[in-house]
Motif scaffolding. Structure first.
Motif, PDB file in Angstrom:
ATOM      1  N   ALA A 173       2.582   3.607  -0.542  1.00  0.00           N
ATOM      2  CA  ALA A 173       3.723   2.875   0.782  1.00  0.00           C
ATOM      3  C   ALA A 173       2.869   1.046   0.466  1.00  0.00           C
ATOM      4  O   ALA A 173       3.480   0.504   1.103  1.00  0.00           O
ATOM      5  N   GLN A 174       1.570   0.768   0.935  1.00  0.00           N
ATOM      6  CA  GLN A 174       1.101   0.157   1.062  1.00  0.00           C
ATOM      7  C   GLN A 174       1.075  -1.468  -0.061  1.00  0.00           C
ATOM      8  O   GLN A 174       0.589  -1.906  -0.531  1.00  0.00           O
ATOM      9  N   TYR A 175       0.587  -0.131  -1.542  1.00  0.00           N
ATOM     10  CA  TYR A 175      -0.271  -1.359  -2.330  1.00  0.00           C
ATOM     11  C   TYR A 175       0.584  -1.224  -3.739  1.00  0.00           C
ATOM     12  O   TYR A 175       0.459  -1.945  -4.231  1.00  0.00           O
ATOM     13  N   THR A 176       2.126  -0.790  -3.245  1.00  0.00           N
ATOM     14  CA  THR A 176       3.154  -0.622  -4.297  1.00  0.00           C
ATOM     15  C   THR A 176       4.464  -0.317  -4.164  1.00  0.00           C
ATOM     16  O   THR A 176       4.801  -0.831  -2.829  1.00  0.00           O
ATOM     17  N   ASP A 177       5.133  -0.805  -5.345  1.00  0.00           N
ATOM     18  CA  ASP A 177       6.677  -0.722  -4.915  1.00  0.00           C
ATOM     19  C   ASP A 177       8.087   0.311  -5.263  1.00  0.00           C
ATOM     20  O   ASP A 177       8.804   0.055  -5.627  1.00  0.00           O
ATOM     21  N   VAL A 178       6.531   1.650  -5.583  1.00  0.00           N
ATOM     22  CA  VAL A 178       7.641   2.790  -5.554  1.00  0.00           C
ATOM     23  C   VAL A 178       8.043   3.080  -4.197  1.00  0.00           C
ATOM     24  O   VAL A 178       8.217   2.738  -3.001  1.00  0.00           O
ATOM     25  N   SER A 179       9.444   3.743  -5.081  1.00  0.00           N
ATOM     26  CA  SER A 179      10.550   4.433  -3.091  1.00  0.00           C
ATOM     27  C   SER A 179      10.154   4.671  -2.724  1.00  0.00           C
ATOM     28  O   SER A 179       8.992   5.710  -2.835  1.00  0.00           O
TER      29      SER A 179
ATOM     30  N   ILE B 288      -2.123  12.430   1.930  1.00  0.00           N
ATOM     31  CA  ILE B 288      -2.168  12.020   3.368  1.00  0.00           C
ATOM     32  C   ILE B 288      -2.308  10.197   1.971  1.00  0.00           C
ATOM     33  O   ILE B 288      -1.879   9.440   2.149  1.00  0.00           O
ATOM     34  N   PHE B 289      -3.484  10.510   1.965  1.00  0.00           N
ATOM     35  CA  PHE B 289      -4.619   9.257   1.455  1.00  0.00           C
ATOM     36  C   PHE B 289      -3.706   8.122   0.050  1.00  0.00           C
ATOM     37  O   PHE B 289      -3.083   7.038  -0.004  1.00  0.00           O
TER      38      PHE B 289
END
Length: 297
Positions: free
Chosen positions: A128-134, A121-122
């Protein structure tokens, strides 16, 4: 007759054990019959609930195979990362330098104490907040992150315990002939410890395969178990049939993994036993003659 572990049973004990065995078998048969009747009354054993797995390929190509592919992908990537990372952490915990040993111990104890689901979950929030992963790839990344952090910590303890279980005399003898600590670890200790650690390592690999299901339950990762839920809803709530097929697939994967590890362990043990050279009487004859002549020693 008695043995070291227990005393031989007398006539009364034998009769009592036979009675307990009969009672257990009767109770087991009654339980199985009750389960069968309950499933039959709910229509879960009808051929219509199972035929899609035997008469066509839609269920396999649409649900099972994509879910299985995602499960194996997450498990394989987690294993490839967790095994070397766990080995590095385990060896670091044995270092003589506190600046290496203490941080490694903190990392291992920290991530080993957190449930793997919390780590997933972390990981999802982190990506979600710190990367550009789709959005589509985040669940896979989160599952791999949680599995790697937790299982690398557990594998580190397995590696450390396996190395510490070896006799200290081997390290002392290797250093006495001039080997450095890194050479002792790489040439002497690790090859022996790997064979002893294989059962525990394989058990942890089986855990990795099974824990991929946590991603499907919480993170909407489309692995095999979540595919079974979708498939059951599509085919008219054939819950028992869908999850039975998935359970058999999981059993087959883990059994194949365990069987391969057992074969590899036997092969490694045979290789170690066959490394020593055996000298015959003819091989020793020249030395014996030289010794008798007094010219060699």
């Amino acid at each position: 007759m008695s043995s070291v572990l227990y005393d031989a049973q007398g006539p009364r004990a034998k009769r009592r054990n036979v009675l307990f065995t009969v009672v257990f078998l009767v109770a087991l048969a009654a339980l199985l019959w009750w389960v069968y009747r309950a499933l039959d009354e709910k229509g879960q054993l009808e051929w219509a609930q199972w035929e899609m797995f035997f008469t066509g390929t839609e269920a396999w190509s649409t649900y099972i195979w994509p879910g299985l592919k995602n499960t194996l992908t997450a498990a394989a990537l987690s294993v490839l990362i967790a095994l070397p990372l766990g080995a590095v952490l385990g060896i670091s915990r044995l270092s003589d330098h506190a600046w290496i040993r203490v941080p490694a111990a903190l990392v291992v104890e920290f991530f080993r104490a957190i449930p793997v689901l919390v780590l997933m979950i972390f990981g999802l929030a982190l990506f979600a907040q710190y990367t550009d992963v789709s959005t589509d790839d985040r669940p896979l990344y989160a599952v791999i992150t949680g599995l790697v952090l937790y299982n690398a910590s557990v594998l580190a303890e397995i590696v450390r315990a396996g190395i510490l279980a070896l006799p200290k005399g081997q390290s002392e003898a290797a250093m006495a002939i001039g080997l450095r600590k890194g050479q002792v670890m790489r040439v002497i200790l690790l090859p022996q410890a790997v064979t002893a650690m294989l059962p525990a390592i394989v058990s942890q690999l089986v855990v990795i395969v099974k824990d991929t299901a946590l991603g499907g339950a919480i993170l909407t990762f489309p692995e095999l178990l979540s595919a079974a839920s979708t498939m059951s809803a599509y085919y008219g709530a054939n819950t028992i049939a869908s999850f039975t097929v998935v359970a058999v697939i999981f059993i087959a994967i883990n059994f194949a993994l365990t069987s391969f590890a057992s074969w590899l362990e036997r092969r490694l043990r045979r290789a170690k036993k066959s490394t020593g050279a055996v000298l015959t009487a003819d091989d020793n004859q020249p030395n014996a003659g030289a010794t008798a002549g007094g010219g060699t020693f």
